[in-house]
Motif scaffolding. Structure first.
Motif, PDB file in Angstrom:
ATOM      1  N   LEU A  98     -22.955 -96.766  -8.493  1.00 20.90           N
ATOM      2  CA  LEU A  98     -23.884 -95.634  -8.613  1.00 20.90           C
ATOM      3  C   LEU A  98     -23.230 -94.342  -9.085  1.00 20.90           C
ATOM      4  O   LEU A  98     -23.940 -93.389  -9.423  1.00 20.90           O
TER       5      LEU A  98
ATOM      6  N   LEU B 265     -29.953-100.110  -0.092  1.00 20.19           N
ATOM      7  CA  LEU B 265     -30.501-100.368  -1.432  1.00 20.19           C
ATOM      8  C   LEU B 265     -31.971 -99.937  -1.488  1.00 20.19           C
ATOM      9  O   LEU B 265     -32.434 -99.366  -2.494  1.00 20.19           O
TER      10      LEU B 265
ATOM     11  N   GLN C 242     -24.332 -92.499 -12.023  1.00 22.23           N
ATOM     12  CA  GLN C 242     -25.777 -92.299 -11.997  1.00 22.23           C
ATOM     13  C   GLN C 242     -26.504 -93.131 -13.063  1.00 22.23           C
ATOM     14  O   GLN C 242     -27.207 -92.576 -13.923  1.00 22.23           O
TER      15      GLN C 242
ATOM     16  N   GLN D 231     -34.387 -95.320  -7.878  1.00 28.31           N
ATOM     17  CA  GLN D 231     -33.395 -96.162  -8.557  1.00 28.31           C
ATOM     18  C   GLN D 231     -34.001 -97.536  -8.881  1.00 28.31           C
ATOM     19  O   GLN D 231     -34.529 -98.208  -7.993  1.00 28.31           O
TER      20      GLN D 231
ATOM     21  N   ASP E 288     -33.378 -97.616   0.300  1.00 25.43           N
ATOM     22  CA  ASP E 288     -33.416 -96.149   0.276  1.00 25.43           C
ATOM     23  C   ASP E 288     -33.168 -95.626  -1.134  1.00 25.43           C
ATOM     24  O   ASP E 288     -33.832 -94.685  -1.598  1.00 25.43           O
ATOM     25  N   LEU E 289     -32.203 -96.244  -1.780  1.00 20.40           N
ATOM     26  CA  LEU E 289     -31.895 -95.844  -3.167  1.00 20.40           C
ATOM     27  C   LEU E 289     -33.111 -96.070  -4.044  1.00 20.40           C
ATOM     28  O   LEU E 289     -33.464 -95.239  -4.888  1.00 20.40           O
ATOM     29  N   ASN E 290     -33.750 -97.220  -3.863  1.00 15.58           N
ATOM     30  CA  ASN E 290     -34.922 -97.555  -4.670  1.00 15.58           C
ATOM     31  C   ASN E 290     -36.055 -96.579  -4.390  1.00 15.58           C
ATOM     32  O   ASN E 290     -36.773 -96.149  -5.301  1.00 15.58           O
TER      33      ASN E 290
ATOM     34  N   ARG F 168     -22.841 -90.455   0.579  1.00 16.24           N
ATOM     35  CA  ARG F 168     -24.182 -91.059   0.596  1.00 16.24           C
ATOM     36  C   ARG F 168     -24.166 -92.453   1.228  1.00 16.24           C
ATOM     37  O   ARG F 168     -25.095 -92.823   1.956  1.00 16.24           O
TER      38      ARG F 168
ATOM     39  N   ILE G 236     -21.037 -89.561  -3.578  1.00 20.75           N
ATOM     40  CA  ILE G 236     -21.628 -90.901  -3.432  1.00 20.75           C
ATOM     41  C   ILE G 236     -21.028 -91.635  -2.233  1.00 20.75           C
ATOM     42  O   ILE G 236     -21.710 -92.410  -1.562  1.00 20.75           O
TER      43      ILE G 236
ATOM     44  N   ASP H 272     -35.703 -93.608  -3.717  1.00 22.48           N
ATOM     45  CA  ASP H 272     -35.378 -92.360  -4.431  1.00 22.48           C
ATOM     46  C   ASP H 272     -35.538 -92.505  -5.944  1.00 22.48           C
ATOM     47  O   ASP H 272     -35.145 -91.626  -6.708  1.00 22.48           O
TER      48      ASP H 272
END
Lengths: 385, 234
Positions: B158, B186, B161, B194, B188-190, B130, B127, B192
């Protein structure tokens, strides 16, 4: 990474606070160890010295009559000893359960003989035991060693005009005065002292003794129990504890120990208070941190563990170092108090007790702050949210 | 099926003798994978709503249901377990533990997890990679810039997970360039998958959200859904 890592890192970061806590508890533990070690060492020395005052158990032939004398003043009556104690029966003393507490067995035979034209009390003793037991005897010359040797009490020597190296005729046998006792102020001043077997022959009492004095090592030994045990194995004799000596000894030691424990408990309580206050302060400072832990999902028990493990580690360090400092203080302090005659002895029970007690006190003092921390409302603690 | 459901959530605070209504009868639902923005002026109840959503503040009345779990029906210890398994928090002022390195801060949620030390380390390293902090993992928080601290906070949120990420003004103390980087991260995470709930008072951030709710005096006064939200993942 485990919870314990967080504790170690926190202790590393807050070295000042950790050192303060350790020192606070260390002072408490070292004081306790010093007090108890000193009381133990001084107690042992006092014990040793008191034991040097002589016997604390006396075995005499069984006698139904009441003694009519006090302080050496005879008030009439005839003290008839019905029978003597057989020398062979003394072997039974070794069979009592508390035989390890028996430091010395000093048999004696007593009787009256004619010497220098006067009646004199003769006491036959086991020289190796008797002269060792009566440490307060000061002899001009040396103790008796073989058959025809005598040590004269101060009054006997004065009365018969005896001095070191003189010859004395008893029952047509020639004896040499090998020692003269300095005045003791006791009945010993009126004795002629010879080896046991010599006295038994002169008094025609072969194989018997008139009384036996026993020195018991009484550091926590049950004298009353020993008396009962001796009475059981020697039913034809009277066994008595010299109560006054024993009780005075015990009382003095108990008073000293009581004082040491009083100081120890007080200091430990102060140490516990210090831990409590410091931990409460630490919790207040770490409120936000605890809020983070709770917010990211630490249970109350996890927070409780964080605080208690920290208190446990600090207390264990304080316990070990406090014990070592206490021992050092004892070793350094004993020569000042007792001129080097008392010695420190390694006591594993005290070492383990000091560390365990420090951990228990530290944990008990930290429980309330830890509970307070674990009950913190995460949102209240964080405020940022 | 909604992932988060707020049903008539009300929160009152007692301030001396006064009763202050921080939230009044808030009802809303959020789908899985949504990036929800909570906006409103200062004192409108944004942080209180996030706190209630995150299982940190019991509402005076109403229900908060996440993944079909009525979270305030859970015991305190179960609620703590729920936070650990379902939620990741990014706090306004990073709230990193000052005496732990970046990696150790990221490892914090895993310290009480029943997985091997090697697996914990692997998750933390992954992470940190990441969020672009692999080379700063051994630094203490005070040795990191504000943006780096924020990324450590995101990594910590994160690492286990969690299905839901909660962020309270994550760009509040950052310059505009760093804010842009954090919002991109954030987003980018969303993208994916999230689910993120974020509180902000900065209207510039609204462009990142799939759904925005506006609060005023504790009441939900406006709710908007971005038109292209359903094409986002494509």
């Amino acid at each position: 990474m485990r919870l314990e890592h967080i504790v170690f890192h926190h202790l590393k970061r807050c070295k000042g606070r950790a050192a303060f806590l350790v020192i606070g508890l260390l002072i408490g533990v070292s004081t306790v160890v010093t007090m108890l070690s000193l009381s133990d060492a001084l107690g042992r020395k006092a014990q040793h010295e008191l034991e040097n005052f002589g016997a604390n158990i006396v075995i005499t032939p069984h006698n139904d009559q009441l003694e009519l004398s006090y302080g050496g003043i005879q008030l009439g009556g005839v003290n008839l000893v019905s029978k003597e104690i057989s020398e062979t029966s003394l072997g039974k003393i070794d069979s009592i359960p508390n035989r390890r507490n028996v430091a010395a067995i000093a048999p004696k035979v007593l009787g009256v003989i004619q010497a220098g034209g006067r009646d004199v009390m003769l006491m036959g003793v086991d020289p190796g035991v008797e002269f060792n037991l009566k440490r307060w005897w000061s002899i001009d010359g040396r103790p008796v060693a073989q058959g025809r040797e005598l040590v004269a009490g101060a009054l006997v020597a004065q009365s018969l005009g005896l001095k070191l190296g003189d010859q004395l005729m008893i029952q047509n046998q020639q004896f040499e005065i090998v020692g003269v006792l300095s005045k003791t102020g006791s009945q010993d001043d009126q004795l002629l002292i010879s080896p046991l077997q010599t006295a038994q022959n002169l008094l025609t009492k072969p194989g018997v003794v008139s009384l036996v004095e026993i020195a018991a090592l009484c550091h926590d030994c049950p004298v009353d129990d020993m008396v009962k045990q001796l009475q059981t194995v020697l039913p034809d004799a009277d066994v008595q504890a010299v109560q006054q000596v024993v009780k005075t000894r015990m009382h003095a030691l108990d008073q000293f120990r009581l004082f040491a424990w009083g100081v120890a408990v007080t200091v430990i309580l102060i140490g516990a208070l210090l831990v409590f206050v410091t931990m409460m302060g630490s919790i207040s400072e770490r409120t936000r941190e605890i809020g983070i832990y709770r917010a990211i999902g630490y249970r109350r028990s996890h927070v409780l563990r964080l605080i208690l493990v920290e208190a446990g580690i600090v207390s264990a360090i304080a316990g070990v170092s406090g014990y070592l400092v206490g021992v050092l203080a004892t070793v350094c302090g004993l020569p000042l108090l007792e001129g080097g005659h008392a010695s420190w002895q390694w006591d594993p029970l005290l070492a383990a007790g000091a560390v365990i007690a420090a951990i228990i006190v530290g944990l008990l003092a930290a429980i309330q702050p830890a509970l307070r921390a674990s009950r913190l409302d995460p949102s209240e603690a964080l405020r940022a949210l | 099926m909604s992932f988060i459901k707020l049903q008539n959530v009300t929160k009152h605070y007692l301030n001396d003798a006064d009763c202050v209504a921080a939230l009044q009868d808030v009802t809303n639902s959020i789908d899985e994978g949504c990036f929800l923005g909570i906006m409103g002026p200062s004192g409108s109840g944004k942080s209180t709503l996030l706190s209630v959503l995150g299982g940190l503040t019991h509402p005076t009345s109403g229900q908060v249901i996440i993944d079909n779990i009525d979270i305030y029906q859970l015991t305190a210890e179960k609620l703590a377990d729920f936070r650990r398994e379902y939620l990741g928090f990014i706090f306004q002022s990073h709230n990193l533990i000052p005496y732990l390195s970046a990696r150790e801060n990221v490892l914090l949620p895993l310290a009480v997890a029943n997985i091997s030390a090697a697996e914990k380390l692997h998750l933390a390293e992954a992470i940190l990679e990441r969020v672009g902090l692999a080379d700063r993992r051994l630094h203490l928080p005070h040795q990191l810039s504000g943006g780096e601290q924020e990324r450590v906070a995101i990594a910590r949120a994160l690492v286990n997970q969690p299905p839901l990420l909660m962020a309270d003004e994550p760009t509040g103390s950052l310059d505009s360039e760093t804010s842009q980087q954090i919002m991109t991260l954030l987003s980018d995470l969303n993208r994916d998958g999230q689910t993120i709930v974020m509180v902000t008072h900065n209207s510039d951030n609204q462009k990142w959200f799939d759904q925005t709710i506006m609060l005023k005096d504790g009441q939900l006064i406006e709710k908007s859904v971005r038109a292209d939200r359903y094409s986002k993942a494509m």
